[in-house]
Design an enzyme around this catalytic site. Structure first.
Site, PDB file in Angstrom:
ATOM      1  N   HIS A 169       4.244   3.849   4.008  1.00  0.00           N
ATOM      2  CA  HIS A 169       4.575   3.960   2.579  1.00  0.00           C
ATOM      3  C   HIS A 169       4.699   5.418   2.119  1.00  0.00           C
ATOM      4  O   HIS A 169       4.986   5.663   0.946  1.00  0.00           O
ATOM      5  CB  HIS A 169       3.519   3.255   1.730  1.00  0.00           C
ATOM      6  N   ASP A 205       5.124  -4.499   9.725  1.00  0.00           N
ATOM      7  CA  ASP A 205       4.060  -4.634   8.722  1.00  0.00           C
ATOM      8  C   ASP A 205       4.492  -5.651   7.657  1.00  0.00           C
ATOM      9  O   ASP A 205       5.687  -5.792   7.360  1.00  0.00           O
ATOM     10  CB  ASP A 205       3.810  -3.274   8.071  1.00  0.00           C
ATOM     11  N   HIS A 207       4.314  -5.475   4.565  1.00  0.00           N
ATOM     12  CA  HIS A 207       4.945  -4.831   3.402  1.00  0.00           C
ATOM     13  C   HIS A 207       6.155  -3.987   3.831  1.00  0.00           C
ATOM     14  O   HIS A 207       6.145  -3.396   4.913  1.00  0.00           O
ATOM     15  CB  HIS A 207       3.945  -3.909   2.695  1.00  0.00           C
TER      16      HIS A 207
HETATM   17 ZN   LIG Z   1       1.063  -3.719   4.875  1.00  0.00          ZN
END
Ligand SMILES: [Zn+2]
Length: 350
Positions: A169, A205, A207
């Site tokens: 991220h 992942d 996300h």
């Molecule tokens: Zn994640």
């Protein structure tokens, strides 16, 4: 397979994150994740986990903006200068209470004079608090990913980096979602600059890795494939949609596969297979995997229904690409099963 783990990771130990509704909840990216994983890998004879040196600034600045790195390095000390003026409890982390329009700001801009302004500019959400040990832990984590890339460059078939904090991220100049430095992207960058041909980065992942997408969106030398919960209803919401395919030279070299809640092994593997067919058409010469284990059925954060048998199959599909491969830990918060889930994912590489 060589395995690298960070030694400074416990110095980054935020007590909480803030979720929607302003609720403080225990920090999901717990320090305990690293020793749990290392213990499981040793018990199952997966590699011989070794510490790695911290990432050097030259490597970091090949991807991250210098002003962002300056911010991360100094943020907690700058925050402590403010402390005497406030009634903060000792050890209060730096966490923004505002967000800034992300217009480019020249170094030294008056708009970024205050540490409050810098936090709002460089930290995109309330799940990336900066503590006294965050910078050293992030350097150490990134160092593991680069060491794993170096192991593959030295002839290892595969290497695994037990990265914490995770990285996918984190973008060129922002922290978000437990991530500060983009470990997997740094591994891909190291491979790309040494091999000098196209690298594939597959993110499994739960996300969407909006930081990784930010870093490579304009490039065609690192091609990305990400399978993740549909951002129409899941973090990070504003990025990771199917119509985001890259821009400029990067157009057509980035693919997002948003997936539904509760997806099971069979449907996930179908999506992965179709994505990997597309990926291999781009003729990559090496592979980096953002190995987030929050796709597992027992993860407290994710909503997918991927079993341990499914993780074995995912690892087998990735290994069958027969590319030199660096795997990098991202999410995965089911402490009691994280290690065994990883062992399953890595089995085909071990
Ligand atoms: Zn994640």
């Amino acid at each position: 397979m060589q395995v690298f783990f960070p030694t400074e990771t416990a110095r980054h130990d935020p007590a909480f994150e803030v979720i929607e509704g302003g609720l403080r909840v225990p920090y999901s990216d717990a320090c305990e994740r690293v020793p749990r994983v290392v213990t499981a890998l040793r018990q199952h004879g997966v590699g011989d986990p070794q510490p790695a040196p911290a990432c050097d600034l030259g490597m970091l600045s090949s991807l991250h903006a210098p002003d962002y790195l300056d911010f991360l390095a100094c943020a907690y000390a700058d925050w402590q200068v403010e402390a005497p003026r406030h009634a903060w409890p000792p050890g209060t982390p730096l966490l923004p209470a505002l967000s800034s329009p992300r217009r480019p700001r020249p170094p030294g801009s008056a708009a970024l004079q205050s540490v409050f302004a810098r936090a709002g500019y460089y930290v995109l959400d309330l799940a990336a608090p900066i503590t006294a040990g965050t910078w050293s832990a992030a350097l150490d984590s990134a160092g593991c990913a680069v060491a794993a890339a170096q192991a593959v460059l030295s002839g290892q078939r595969a290497a695994f980096a037990v990265c914490r904090p995770p990285g996918h991220h984190a973008g060129r100049d922002f922290a978000a979602g437990f991530c500060y430095l983009n470990n997997a992207a740094l591994a891909a960058q190291r491979l790309q600059t040494r091999i000098r041909s196209r690298i594939a980065l597959v993110d499994i992942d739960y996300h969407a890795g909006h930081g990784t997408q930010d870093l490579f969106y304009l490039r065609d030398d690192v091609v990305t494939l990400s399978l993740h919960a549909d951002p129409a209803w899941e973090y990070p919401f504003y990025s990771g949609h199917a119509d985001e395919r890259g821009e400029g030279p990067g157009h057509g070299y980035h693919r997002n596969l948003p997936l539904p809640r509760g997806i099971d092994d069979a449907r996930y593997l179908d999506a992965l297979d179709s994505g990997l067919v597309w990926l291999m058409r781009q003729r990559p010469q090496a592979l980096v995997v953002s190995a987030g284990l929050d796709l597992a059925i027992d993860d407290p954060v994710g909503t997918f229904a991927i079993t341990r048998a499914g993780l074995l199959q995912i690892g087998a599909r990735l290994a069958a690409l027969r590319l030199p491969t660096v795997l990098v830990l991202e999410g995965g918060y089911a402490l009691d099963s994280l290690g065994d889930n990883l062992v399953a994912l890595l089995a085909a590489f071990a």
